[in-house]
Scaffold this motif. Structure first.
Motif, PDB file in Angstrom:
ATOM      1  N   THR A 151      -6.650 -14.977 -13.503  1.00  0.00           N
ATOM      2  CA  THR A 151      -7.576 -15.555 -12.540  1.00  0.00           C
ATOM      3  C   THR A 151      -8.919 -14.851 -12.641  1.00  0.00           C
ATOM      4  O   THR A 151      -9.004 -13.638 -12.460  1.00  0.00           O
ATOM      5  CB  THR A 151      -7.028 -15.406 -11.107  1.00  0.00           C
ATOM      6  N   ARG A 152      -9.978 -15.613 -12.881  1.00  0.00           N
ATOM      7  CA  ARG A 152     -11.316 -15.042 -13.018  1.00  0.00           C
ATOM      8  C   ARG A 152     -12.105 -15.195 -11.711  1.00  0.00           C
ATOM      9  O   ARG A 152     -11.938 -16.169 -10.972  1.00  0.00           O
ATOM     10  CB  ARG A 152     -12.094 -15.761 -14.125  1.00  0.00           C
ATOM     11  N   ASP A 153     -12.993 -14.228 -11.453  1.00  0.00           N
ATOM     12  CA  ASP A 153     -14.036 -14.344 -10.424  1.00  0.00           C
ATOM     13  C   ASP A 153     -13.472 -14.726  -9.065  1.00  0.00           C
ATOM     14  O   ASP A 153     -13.994 -15.599  -8.372  1.00  0.00           O
ATOM     15  CB  ASP A 153     -15.086 -15.378 -10.862  1.00  0.00           C
ATOM     16  N   TRP A 154     -12.393 -14.056  -8.663  1.00  0.00           N
ATOM     17  CA  TRP A 154     -11.740 -14.358  -7.387  1.00  0.00           C
ATOM     18  C   TRP A 154     -12.390 -13.566  -6.263  1.00  0.00           C
ATOM     19  O   TRP A 154     -12.560 -12.357  -6.352  1.00  0.00           O
ATOM     20  CB  TRP A 154     -10.263 -14.000  -7.481  1.00  0.00           C
ATOM     21  N   ARG A 155     -12.757 -14.257  -5.195  1.00  0.00           N
ATOM     22  CA  ARG A 155     -13.295 -13.580  -4.022  1.00  0.00           C
ATOM     23  C   ARG A 155     -12.163 -13.050  -3.161  1.00  0.00           C
ATOM     24  O   ARG A 155     -11.171 -13.741  -2.920  1.00  0.00           O
ATOM     25  CB  ARG A 155     -14.144 -14.549  -3.205  1.00  0.00           C
ATOM     26  N   THR A 156     -12.324 -11.834  -2.677  1.00  0.00           N
ATOM     27  CA  THR A 156     -11.276 -11.195  -1.892  1.00  0.00           C
ATOM     28  C   THR A 156     -10.903 -12.018  -0.661  1.00  0.00           C
ATOM     29  O   THR A 156      -9.724 -12.095  -0.279  1.00  0.00           O
ATOM     30  CB  THR A 156     -11.718  -9.789  -1.467  1.00  0.00           C
ATOM     31  N   ASP A 157     -11.883 -12.658  -0.023  1.00  0.00           N
ATOM     32  CA  ASP A 157     -11.575 -13.408   1.196  1.00  0.00           C
ATOM     33  C   ASP A 157     -10.911 -14.753   0.909  1.00  0.00           C
ATOM     34  O   ASP A 157     -10.619 -15.503   1.844  1.00  0.00           O
ATOM     35  CB  ASP A 157     -12.834 -13.594   2.055  1.00  0.00           C
ATOM     36  N   TRP A 158     -10.644 -15.066  -0.350  1.00  0.00           N
ATOM     37  CA  TRP A 158      -9.869 -16.256  -0.674  1.00  0.00           C
ATOM     38  C   TRP A 158      -8.369 -16.021  -0.513  1.00  0.00           C
ATOM     39  O   TRP A 158      -7.578 -16.948  -0.672  1.00  0.00           O
ATOM     40  CB  TRP A 158     -10.153 -16.716  -2.102  1.00  0.00           C
ATOM     41  N   GLY A 159      -7.952 -14.801  -0.184  1.00  0.00           N
ATOM     42  CA  GLY A 159      -6.534 -14.504  -0.044  1.00  0.00           C
ATOM     43  C   GLY A 159      -5.866 -14.333  -1.404  1.00  0.00           C
ATOM     44  O   GLY A 159      -6.492 -13.944  -2.381  1.00  0.00           O
ATOM     45  N   GLY A 160      -4.547 -14.637  -1.461  1.00  0.00           N
ATOM     46  CA  GLY A 160      -3.831 -14.589  -2.723  1.00  0.00           C
ATOM     47  C   GLY A 160      -3.523 -13.202  -3.241  1.00  0.00           C
ATOM     48  O   GLY A 160      -3.052 -13.051  -4.375  1.00  0.00           O
ATOM     49  N   GLN A 161      -3.746 -12.156  -2.433  1.00  0.00           N
ATOM     50  CA  GLN A 161      -3.461 -10.802  -2.904  1.00  0.00           C
ATOM     51  C   GLN A 161      -1.950 -10.564  -3.017  1.00  0.00           C
ATOM     52  O   GLN A 161      -1.169 -11.074  -2.210  1.00  0.00           O
ATOM     53  CB  GLN A 161      -4.046  -9.751  -1.951  1.00  0.00           C
ATOM     54  N   LEU A 162      -1.574  -9.796  -4.017  1.00  0.00           N
ATOM     55  CA  LEU A 162      -0.220  -9.260  -4.093  1.00  0.00           C
ATOM     56  C   LEU A 162      -0.164  -8.074  -3.141  1.00  0.00           C
ATOM     57  O   LEU A 162      -0.882  -7.080  -3.324  1.00  0.00           O
ATOM     58  CB  LEU A 162       0.097  -8.825  -5.521  1.00  0.00           C
ATOM     59  N   LEU A 163       0.662  -8.185  -2.107  1.00  0.00           N
ATOM     60  CA  LEU A 163       0.717  -7.187  -1.039  1.00  0.00           C
ATOM     61  C   LEU A 163       2.029  -6.409  -1.103  1.00  0.00           C
ATOM     62  O   LEU A 163       3.102  -6.994  -1.279  1.00  0.00           O
ATOM     63  CB  LEU A 163       0.615  -7.865   0.328  1.00  0.00           C
ATOM     64  N   PHE A 164       1.928  -5.088  -0.938  1.00  0.00           N
ATOM     65  CA  PHE A 164       3.100  -4.230  -0.860  1.00  0.00           C
ATOM     66  C   PHE A 164       3.243  -3.728   0.574  1.00  0.00           C
ATOM     67  O   PHE A 164       2.248  -3.399   1.232  1.00  0.00           O
ATOM     68  CB  PHE A 164       2.987  -3.070  -1.847  1.00  0.00           C
ATOM     69  N   HIS A 165       4.488  -3.656   1.041  1.00  0.00           N
ATOM     70  CA  HIS A 165       4.767  -3.343   2.440  1.00  0.00           C
ATOM     71  C   HIS A 165       5.751  -2.187   2.542  1.00  0.00           C
ATOM     72  O   HIS A 165       6.620  -2.022   1.674  1.00  0.00           O
ATOM     73  CB  HIS A 165       5.393  -4.560   3.139  1.00  0.00           C
ATOM     74  N   ASN A 166       5.649  -1.420   3.622  1.00  0.00           N
ATOM     75  CA  ASN A 166       6.669  -0.411   3.905  1.00  0.00           C
ATOM     76  C   ASN A 166       7.814  -1.042   4.689  1.00  0.00           C
ATOM     77  O   ASN A 166       7.811  -2.254   4.962  1.00  0.00           O
ATOM     78  CB  ASN A 166       6.060   0.800   4.631  1.00  0.00           C
ATOM     79  N   GLU A 167       8.792  -0.234   5.060  1.00  0.00           N
ATOM     80  CA  GLU A 167       9.978  -0.761   5.747  1.00  0.00           C
ATOM     81  C   GLU A 167       9.637  -1.393   7.083  1.00  0.00           C
ATOM     82  O   GLU A 167      10.337  -2.290   7.555  1.00  0.00           O
ATOM     83  CB  GLU A 167      11.012   0.352   5.938  1.00  0.00           C
ATOM     84  N   ALA A 168       8.549  -0.953   7.707  1.00  0.00           N
ATOM     85  CA  ALA A 168       8.132  -1.535   8.984  1.00  0.00           C
ATOM     86  C   ALA A 168       7.384  -2.851   8.812  1.00  0.00           C
ATOM     87  O   ALA A 168       7.128  -3.554   9.789  1.00  0.00           O
ATOM     88  CB  ALA A 168       7.255  -0.541   9.749  1.00  0.00           C
TER      89      ALA A 168
END
Length: 243
Positions: A176-193
């Motif tokens: 994916t080229r030239d993606w704006r952060t506020d477009w969403g789509g991030q790969l997110l990592f989470h803790n147990e909570a």
């Protein structure tokens, strides 16, 4: 193996293994040669028979091929999309376009598609051993793959890949080229909570390798996003031989 899709010859697993061991995730920029990444991107944008991957009421996956989508019609697809949304609201759910590369390759569909050559590359000793060395895993027997396209509104909710076979690490190859952060789509990592510990925006020609199991999700793509989120995703496996 096709020489149209090639690994960056300058990569050295020792440059990335320490970060993976420390953080459980690492990004490898310029994973493929520039021409290789360009070829795959072009094929995903213009020459891929996308189907719809979505969850059922129990959070299990279903892939609707292009003929199935046509047969269901707009109302039938909308009904299934509502089920996926309900699954996401109460548990695990997802909806995005997908192209099952392994299935297409095994069944002889779409001969010459660049993603098929990519799968052959990933399962060559050169690429498979590189990924296994970064992840600190021995005995990796194969790397599987699917292509994904997230449109505005598409999503993949919180999960950790447990109980789904011999998956030793997961990966994405961002295209994916030239993606704006506020477009969403991030790969997110989470803790147990459930709190977000790290978020990685879509990028181009970047391998993201992360340990499994590990809690993660993909942030929904915003309705105003100006481009599709393209990637190749899959797992490093040590499935035992059959028989």
């Amino acid at each position: 193996m096709s020489d149209l899709i090639r690994l960056n010859p300058k990569l050295d697993a020792r440059d990335y293994a320490g970060e993976f061991r420390r953080d459980g995730v690492v990004q490898v920029f310029d994973f493929l040669t520039p021409d290789s990444a360009d070829r795959i991107e072009a094929a995903l944008k213009t020459a891929t028979p996308w189907g719809l991957s979505l969850s059922d009421a129990q959070g299990r996956g279903e892939w609707l091929s292009p003929p199935m989508l046509q047969s269901l019609g707009r109302d039938g697809v909308a009904a299934k999309a509502r089920v996926a949304l309900e699954a996401a609201r109460t548990g695990f759910g997802f909806s995005y376009l997908a192209y099952p590369i392994i299935e297409a390759l095994v069944n002889g569909r779409d001969p010459g598609h660049p993603t098929h050559a990519l799968v052959e590359l990933l399962n060559s000793p050169e690429a498979r051993d590189f990924c296994a060395a970064v992840a600190g895993e021995t005995g990796i027997t194969k790397i599987d793959a699917q292509a994904t396209l997230f449109r505005p509104g598409d999503f993949l909710t919180l999960h950790n890949d447990t109980g789904v076979g011999e998956r030793r690490a997961a990966y994405t190859i961002g295209l994916t080229r030239d993606w704006r952060t506020d477009w969403g789509g991030q790969l997110l990592f989470h803790n147990e909570a459930g709190d977000i510990t790290r978020g990685l925006r879509p990028q181009f020609n970047v391998l993201t390798l992360f340990k499994a199991p590990q809690w993660h999700s993909v942030a929904p793509v915003a309705p105003y996003a100006g481009a599709p989120r393209l990637s190749i995703t899959g797992w490093l496996r040590d499935d035992p031989p059959v028989g």
